[in-house]
Design an enzyme around this catalytic site. Structure first.
Site, PDB file in Angstrom:
ATOM      1  CG  HIS B 176      -1.937   1.073   1.336  1.00 44.76           C
ATOM      2  ND1 HIS B 176      -2.024   2.187   2.145  1.00 44.76           N
ATOM      3  CD2 HIS B 176      -3.042   1.279   0.435  1.00 44.76           C
ATOM      4  CE1 HIS B 176      -2.997   2.985   1.850  1.00 44.76           C
ATOM      5  NE2 HIS B 176      -3.641   2.373   0.866  1.00 44.76           N
ATOM      6  CB  SER B 379      -6.928 -12.820  -4.703  1.00 38.34           C
ATOM      7  OG  SER B 379      -7.627 -11.582  -5.128  1.00 38.34           O
TER       8      SER B 379
END
Lengths: 461, 461
Positions: B176, B379
């Site tokens: 991130h 995912s």
């Protein structure tokens, strides 16, 4: 097993119920709730739904807990005097249907991301309003709606440090606790400056410490409304001290922590003006204090030319990462937008005037009752002798520091509430002190505010 | 003057209305709103109430703006595919009356302050639930409800740095964006680690960089669900790499950024287990992503023995300053508490299974249509060839990076929504590409996921 009363059920300290709790239960009962006993902590646990459990029953059970909790909140709000939060919040109910939307003002408020559920238009309107209040043109400022005063301070001080990487942080001993935390987080050297009895930064001490560090830039935190005494640092004197100490414009950065009084001082006359026309770099103002937004929020304003220092383009969210938080609360800007539109400048000014008047009323009656107390001219925080009973403190939710306590007269505080408080305080104080003299508080709040036998006599002479 | 359409009215980029806008207006009209033209930016300004203005009229005007805005939000939510937020949020309306209370969980969740309007009991229940999910005993963990993933990362990395002051931060290039910001804020040296085509941290590169810095401790950010590809770093391999590189237990600290998949991976079989039984120091999980809380929030968990490092007693608020924020949102813990109680572990597991199934459905149909795409096994993020039309991207609110775009299949995403999306994409893609070959994406997502003529032929051989 001792019965548990609703008031304590929501606390985390596991104390036994007090007289105030019993009183609160009575109030709660008056507002239509049956007295409950043996309500245990387990009520609040997250519990796995049983296979056979009906979803409707589950919802009913959760709703019941939340409804009881609201009775508790209502009681706590009606006796909330010590914290700088406004509890006139019912108008925010008009925005309650927005809770069904997952709103996120990710990134820079002035740059739309590719996420459609945001309130950046409302946010920019709020920022424009604050920019006007703080004397900076639309195209000169940058800012955002934060999660509260600390985030604003984190942003402002970071800006100062990035502009002046070798700078020392100067902040007064009465400034918000976030300042020392920030200095540590940011690995900045920090000088704590002494304060005067009023709570203001002592600019003589500032000068001494500036002169000791003349070779390094200064990042100064000016507090507009200190947490305990509501004191306002003298910005003009701070700037003059910097100049007198030989610091030129590019050798200092001033951040204003106006979390507390950023919405009070702009409405006052005869006070140092706080404005971006003076050499300040940033300001942080809370939205949950004077405006009473239901959750911590605030505004950070700075000069647009600085923001490129810390802003970074993030391709995949199609906006800039220029804030501390990244993903940001999209509800708080609309709360602030709503209340500013309802009240306007005039309505807020009226609120400030009412609070100042009520604070003076409280101060007057404390003084009349022979209780040491102080009230700074530009403040709504009345400081007084610390009550001797922890239950009394808990009931009125007072903040205490050493021998002092304070009441912050926010817009929800009425004369009726202050009268109830004064009655309770004066009656109980006779029991606490008995025939003993009240303590001397000259050192804490200045001789002129001390009502101990020695100093009280002096005032009369 | 060109007419302004409601959809664009709430954006900040001032673009002209597109076909999608017109379509949105039609949808908006269907749900009972008249078409408005010439609605200007001034609608959103904060405007001082006029002296003669009736308060009721004012409220009516503001309510109208907010109602129109909700129509816009509804439309945006119905076409939201690219961001990791769940838009099944209507159950939070049951908590809407709480908005009339100024709730603040100031300071440590386990230490009651003297401010009565808090939800710390609910907060601790939420933390207990997450602690159990992450395999740490009640008396071993400490944590709090944050304002989102970044605040959790700020706290976790700070803890690592305070434990290992000379530590270097290692974080993968797909982690991130807050990680590089945090390294800069905290003045930490940072090594960016390469990633594999899946998006996972490349542990060979990690080892090379660890060996280059053997004399300094390592603070490792392990990402559980990378922002773009939803990849999960291999915790076991990271730990093994540390051991192989000669780092003993007291020479490293692992923070897990599980903002994205912290509520996905615990429900999966056949995947590296993420638990405090392994040598991790902290984890940050978002509450607005999979749980769909209406505002950014999350949970930070760490080991109780570490927290005294950064906690500081603050007398006047009668609690400890152990969080980044100080004043903290008291509404988000109750949102999380509510949804966890409604869904439970089983309900969340069902959500995860549905999302995985729907993500595989999307991947299957993209592949079938000859579009380069990838989906990691653990995912819900489907990565595919970047659409060539910015209006298409804006309409579906896709996140794009280089030649790629992605859809995050959250619980609000239905097969019907994916079918609409696939129909729109496949139809428009023929127009964008015409007779040209689609681009090669082998480097971005691996040869086996590339559908360019060269690689597609290879798969068939």
């Amino acid at each position: 097993m001792a019965p548990h009363f609703p008031v304590n059920k929501f606390s985390t300290n596991g104390q036994e119920p007090s007289d105030y709790d019993r009183q609160a239960v009575m109030i709660t009962n008056q507002i239509g709730m049956e007295e409950k006993s043996q309500q245990l902590d387990e009520d609040f646990a997250v519990v796995e739904p049983k296979d056979e459990e009906c979803a409707v029953e589950r919802l009913h059970h959760l709703t019941k807990i939340v409804t009881e909790f609201q009775d508790h909140l209502r009681e706590r709000a009606s006796n909330q005097l010590g914290h700088p939060g406004n509890h006139n919040c019912s108008h925010y109910l008009a925005l309650s249907t927005l809770l069904q939307y997952n709103i996120n003002n990710v990134g820079d408020p002035f740059k739309e991301s590719n996420y459609g559920l945001h309130t950046k238009k409302f946010e920019v309107s709020v920022l424009d309003w604050f920019a006007q209040l703080w004397g900076i043109d639309k195209d000169e400022y940058w800012g955002y709606v934060t999660n509260g005063g600390t985030e604003g301070n984190l942003h402002g001080i970071l800006m100062g440090r990035e502009l002046l990487p070798n700078g020392i942080l100067y902040t007064s001993q009465e400034s918000h606790y976030s300042m020392l935390k920030i200095a540590r987080m940011y690995r900045m050297d920090c000088e704590t400056i002494a304060s005067l009895a009023t709570g203001e930064m002592d600019c003589n001490d500032l000068q001494d410490k500036l002169l000791m560090n003349k070779d390094r830039p200064a990042i100064i935190n000016v507090t507009i409304g200190t947490t305990f005494k509501g004191a306002v640092d003298d910005l003009d004197l701070v700037v003059q001290t910097l100049i007198d100490s030989g610091f030129s414009d590019n050798q200092f950065y001033i951040h204003c922590d106006a979390a507390m009084s950023g919405l009070v001082v702009p409405f006052l006359k005869q006070v140092t003006k706080f404005t971006f026309k003076k050499p300040i770099g940033s300001v942080s103002i809370s939205g949950h204090k004077f405006l009473g937004c239901p959750m911590p929020c605030g505004v950070l304003l700075t000069r647009r030319k600085y923001i490129k220092l810390i802003s970074r383009n993030i391709e995949y969210i199609a906006t800039c990462d220029s804030t501390i938080a990244g993903s940001r609360n999209g509800h708080s800007p609309i709360f602030m937008w709503y209340v500013l539109n309802i009240k306007g400048w005039k309505g807020l000014k009226q609120d400030v005037e009412k609070c100042l008047k009520n604070a003076r009323y409280l101060r007057h009656h404390l003084k009349k009752a022979g209780i040491s107390s102080m009230l700074n001219e530009t403040s709504v925080t009345v400081v007084f002798e610390r009550p001797q009973d922890s239950e009394f403190i808990r009931h009125w939710q007072l903040q205490c520091l050493g021998s002092m306590a304070h009441v912050v007269v926010m817009p929800h505080v009425t004369i009726e509430m202050l009268d109830r408080f004064l009655y309770d305080l004066i009656r109980k104080r006779n029991i606490w002190h008995g025939t003993l003299h009240p303590p001397c508080l000259a050192e804490d709040m200045g001789i002129c505010n001390c009502a101990c036998p020695v100093h009280a006599r002096k005032h009369m002479n």
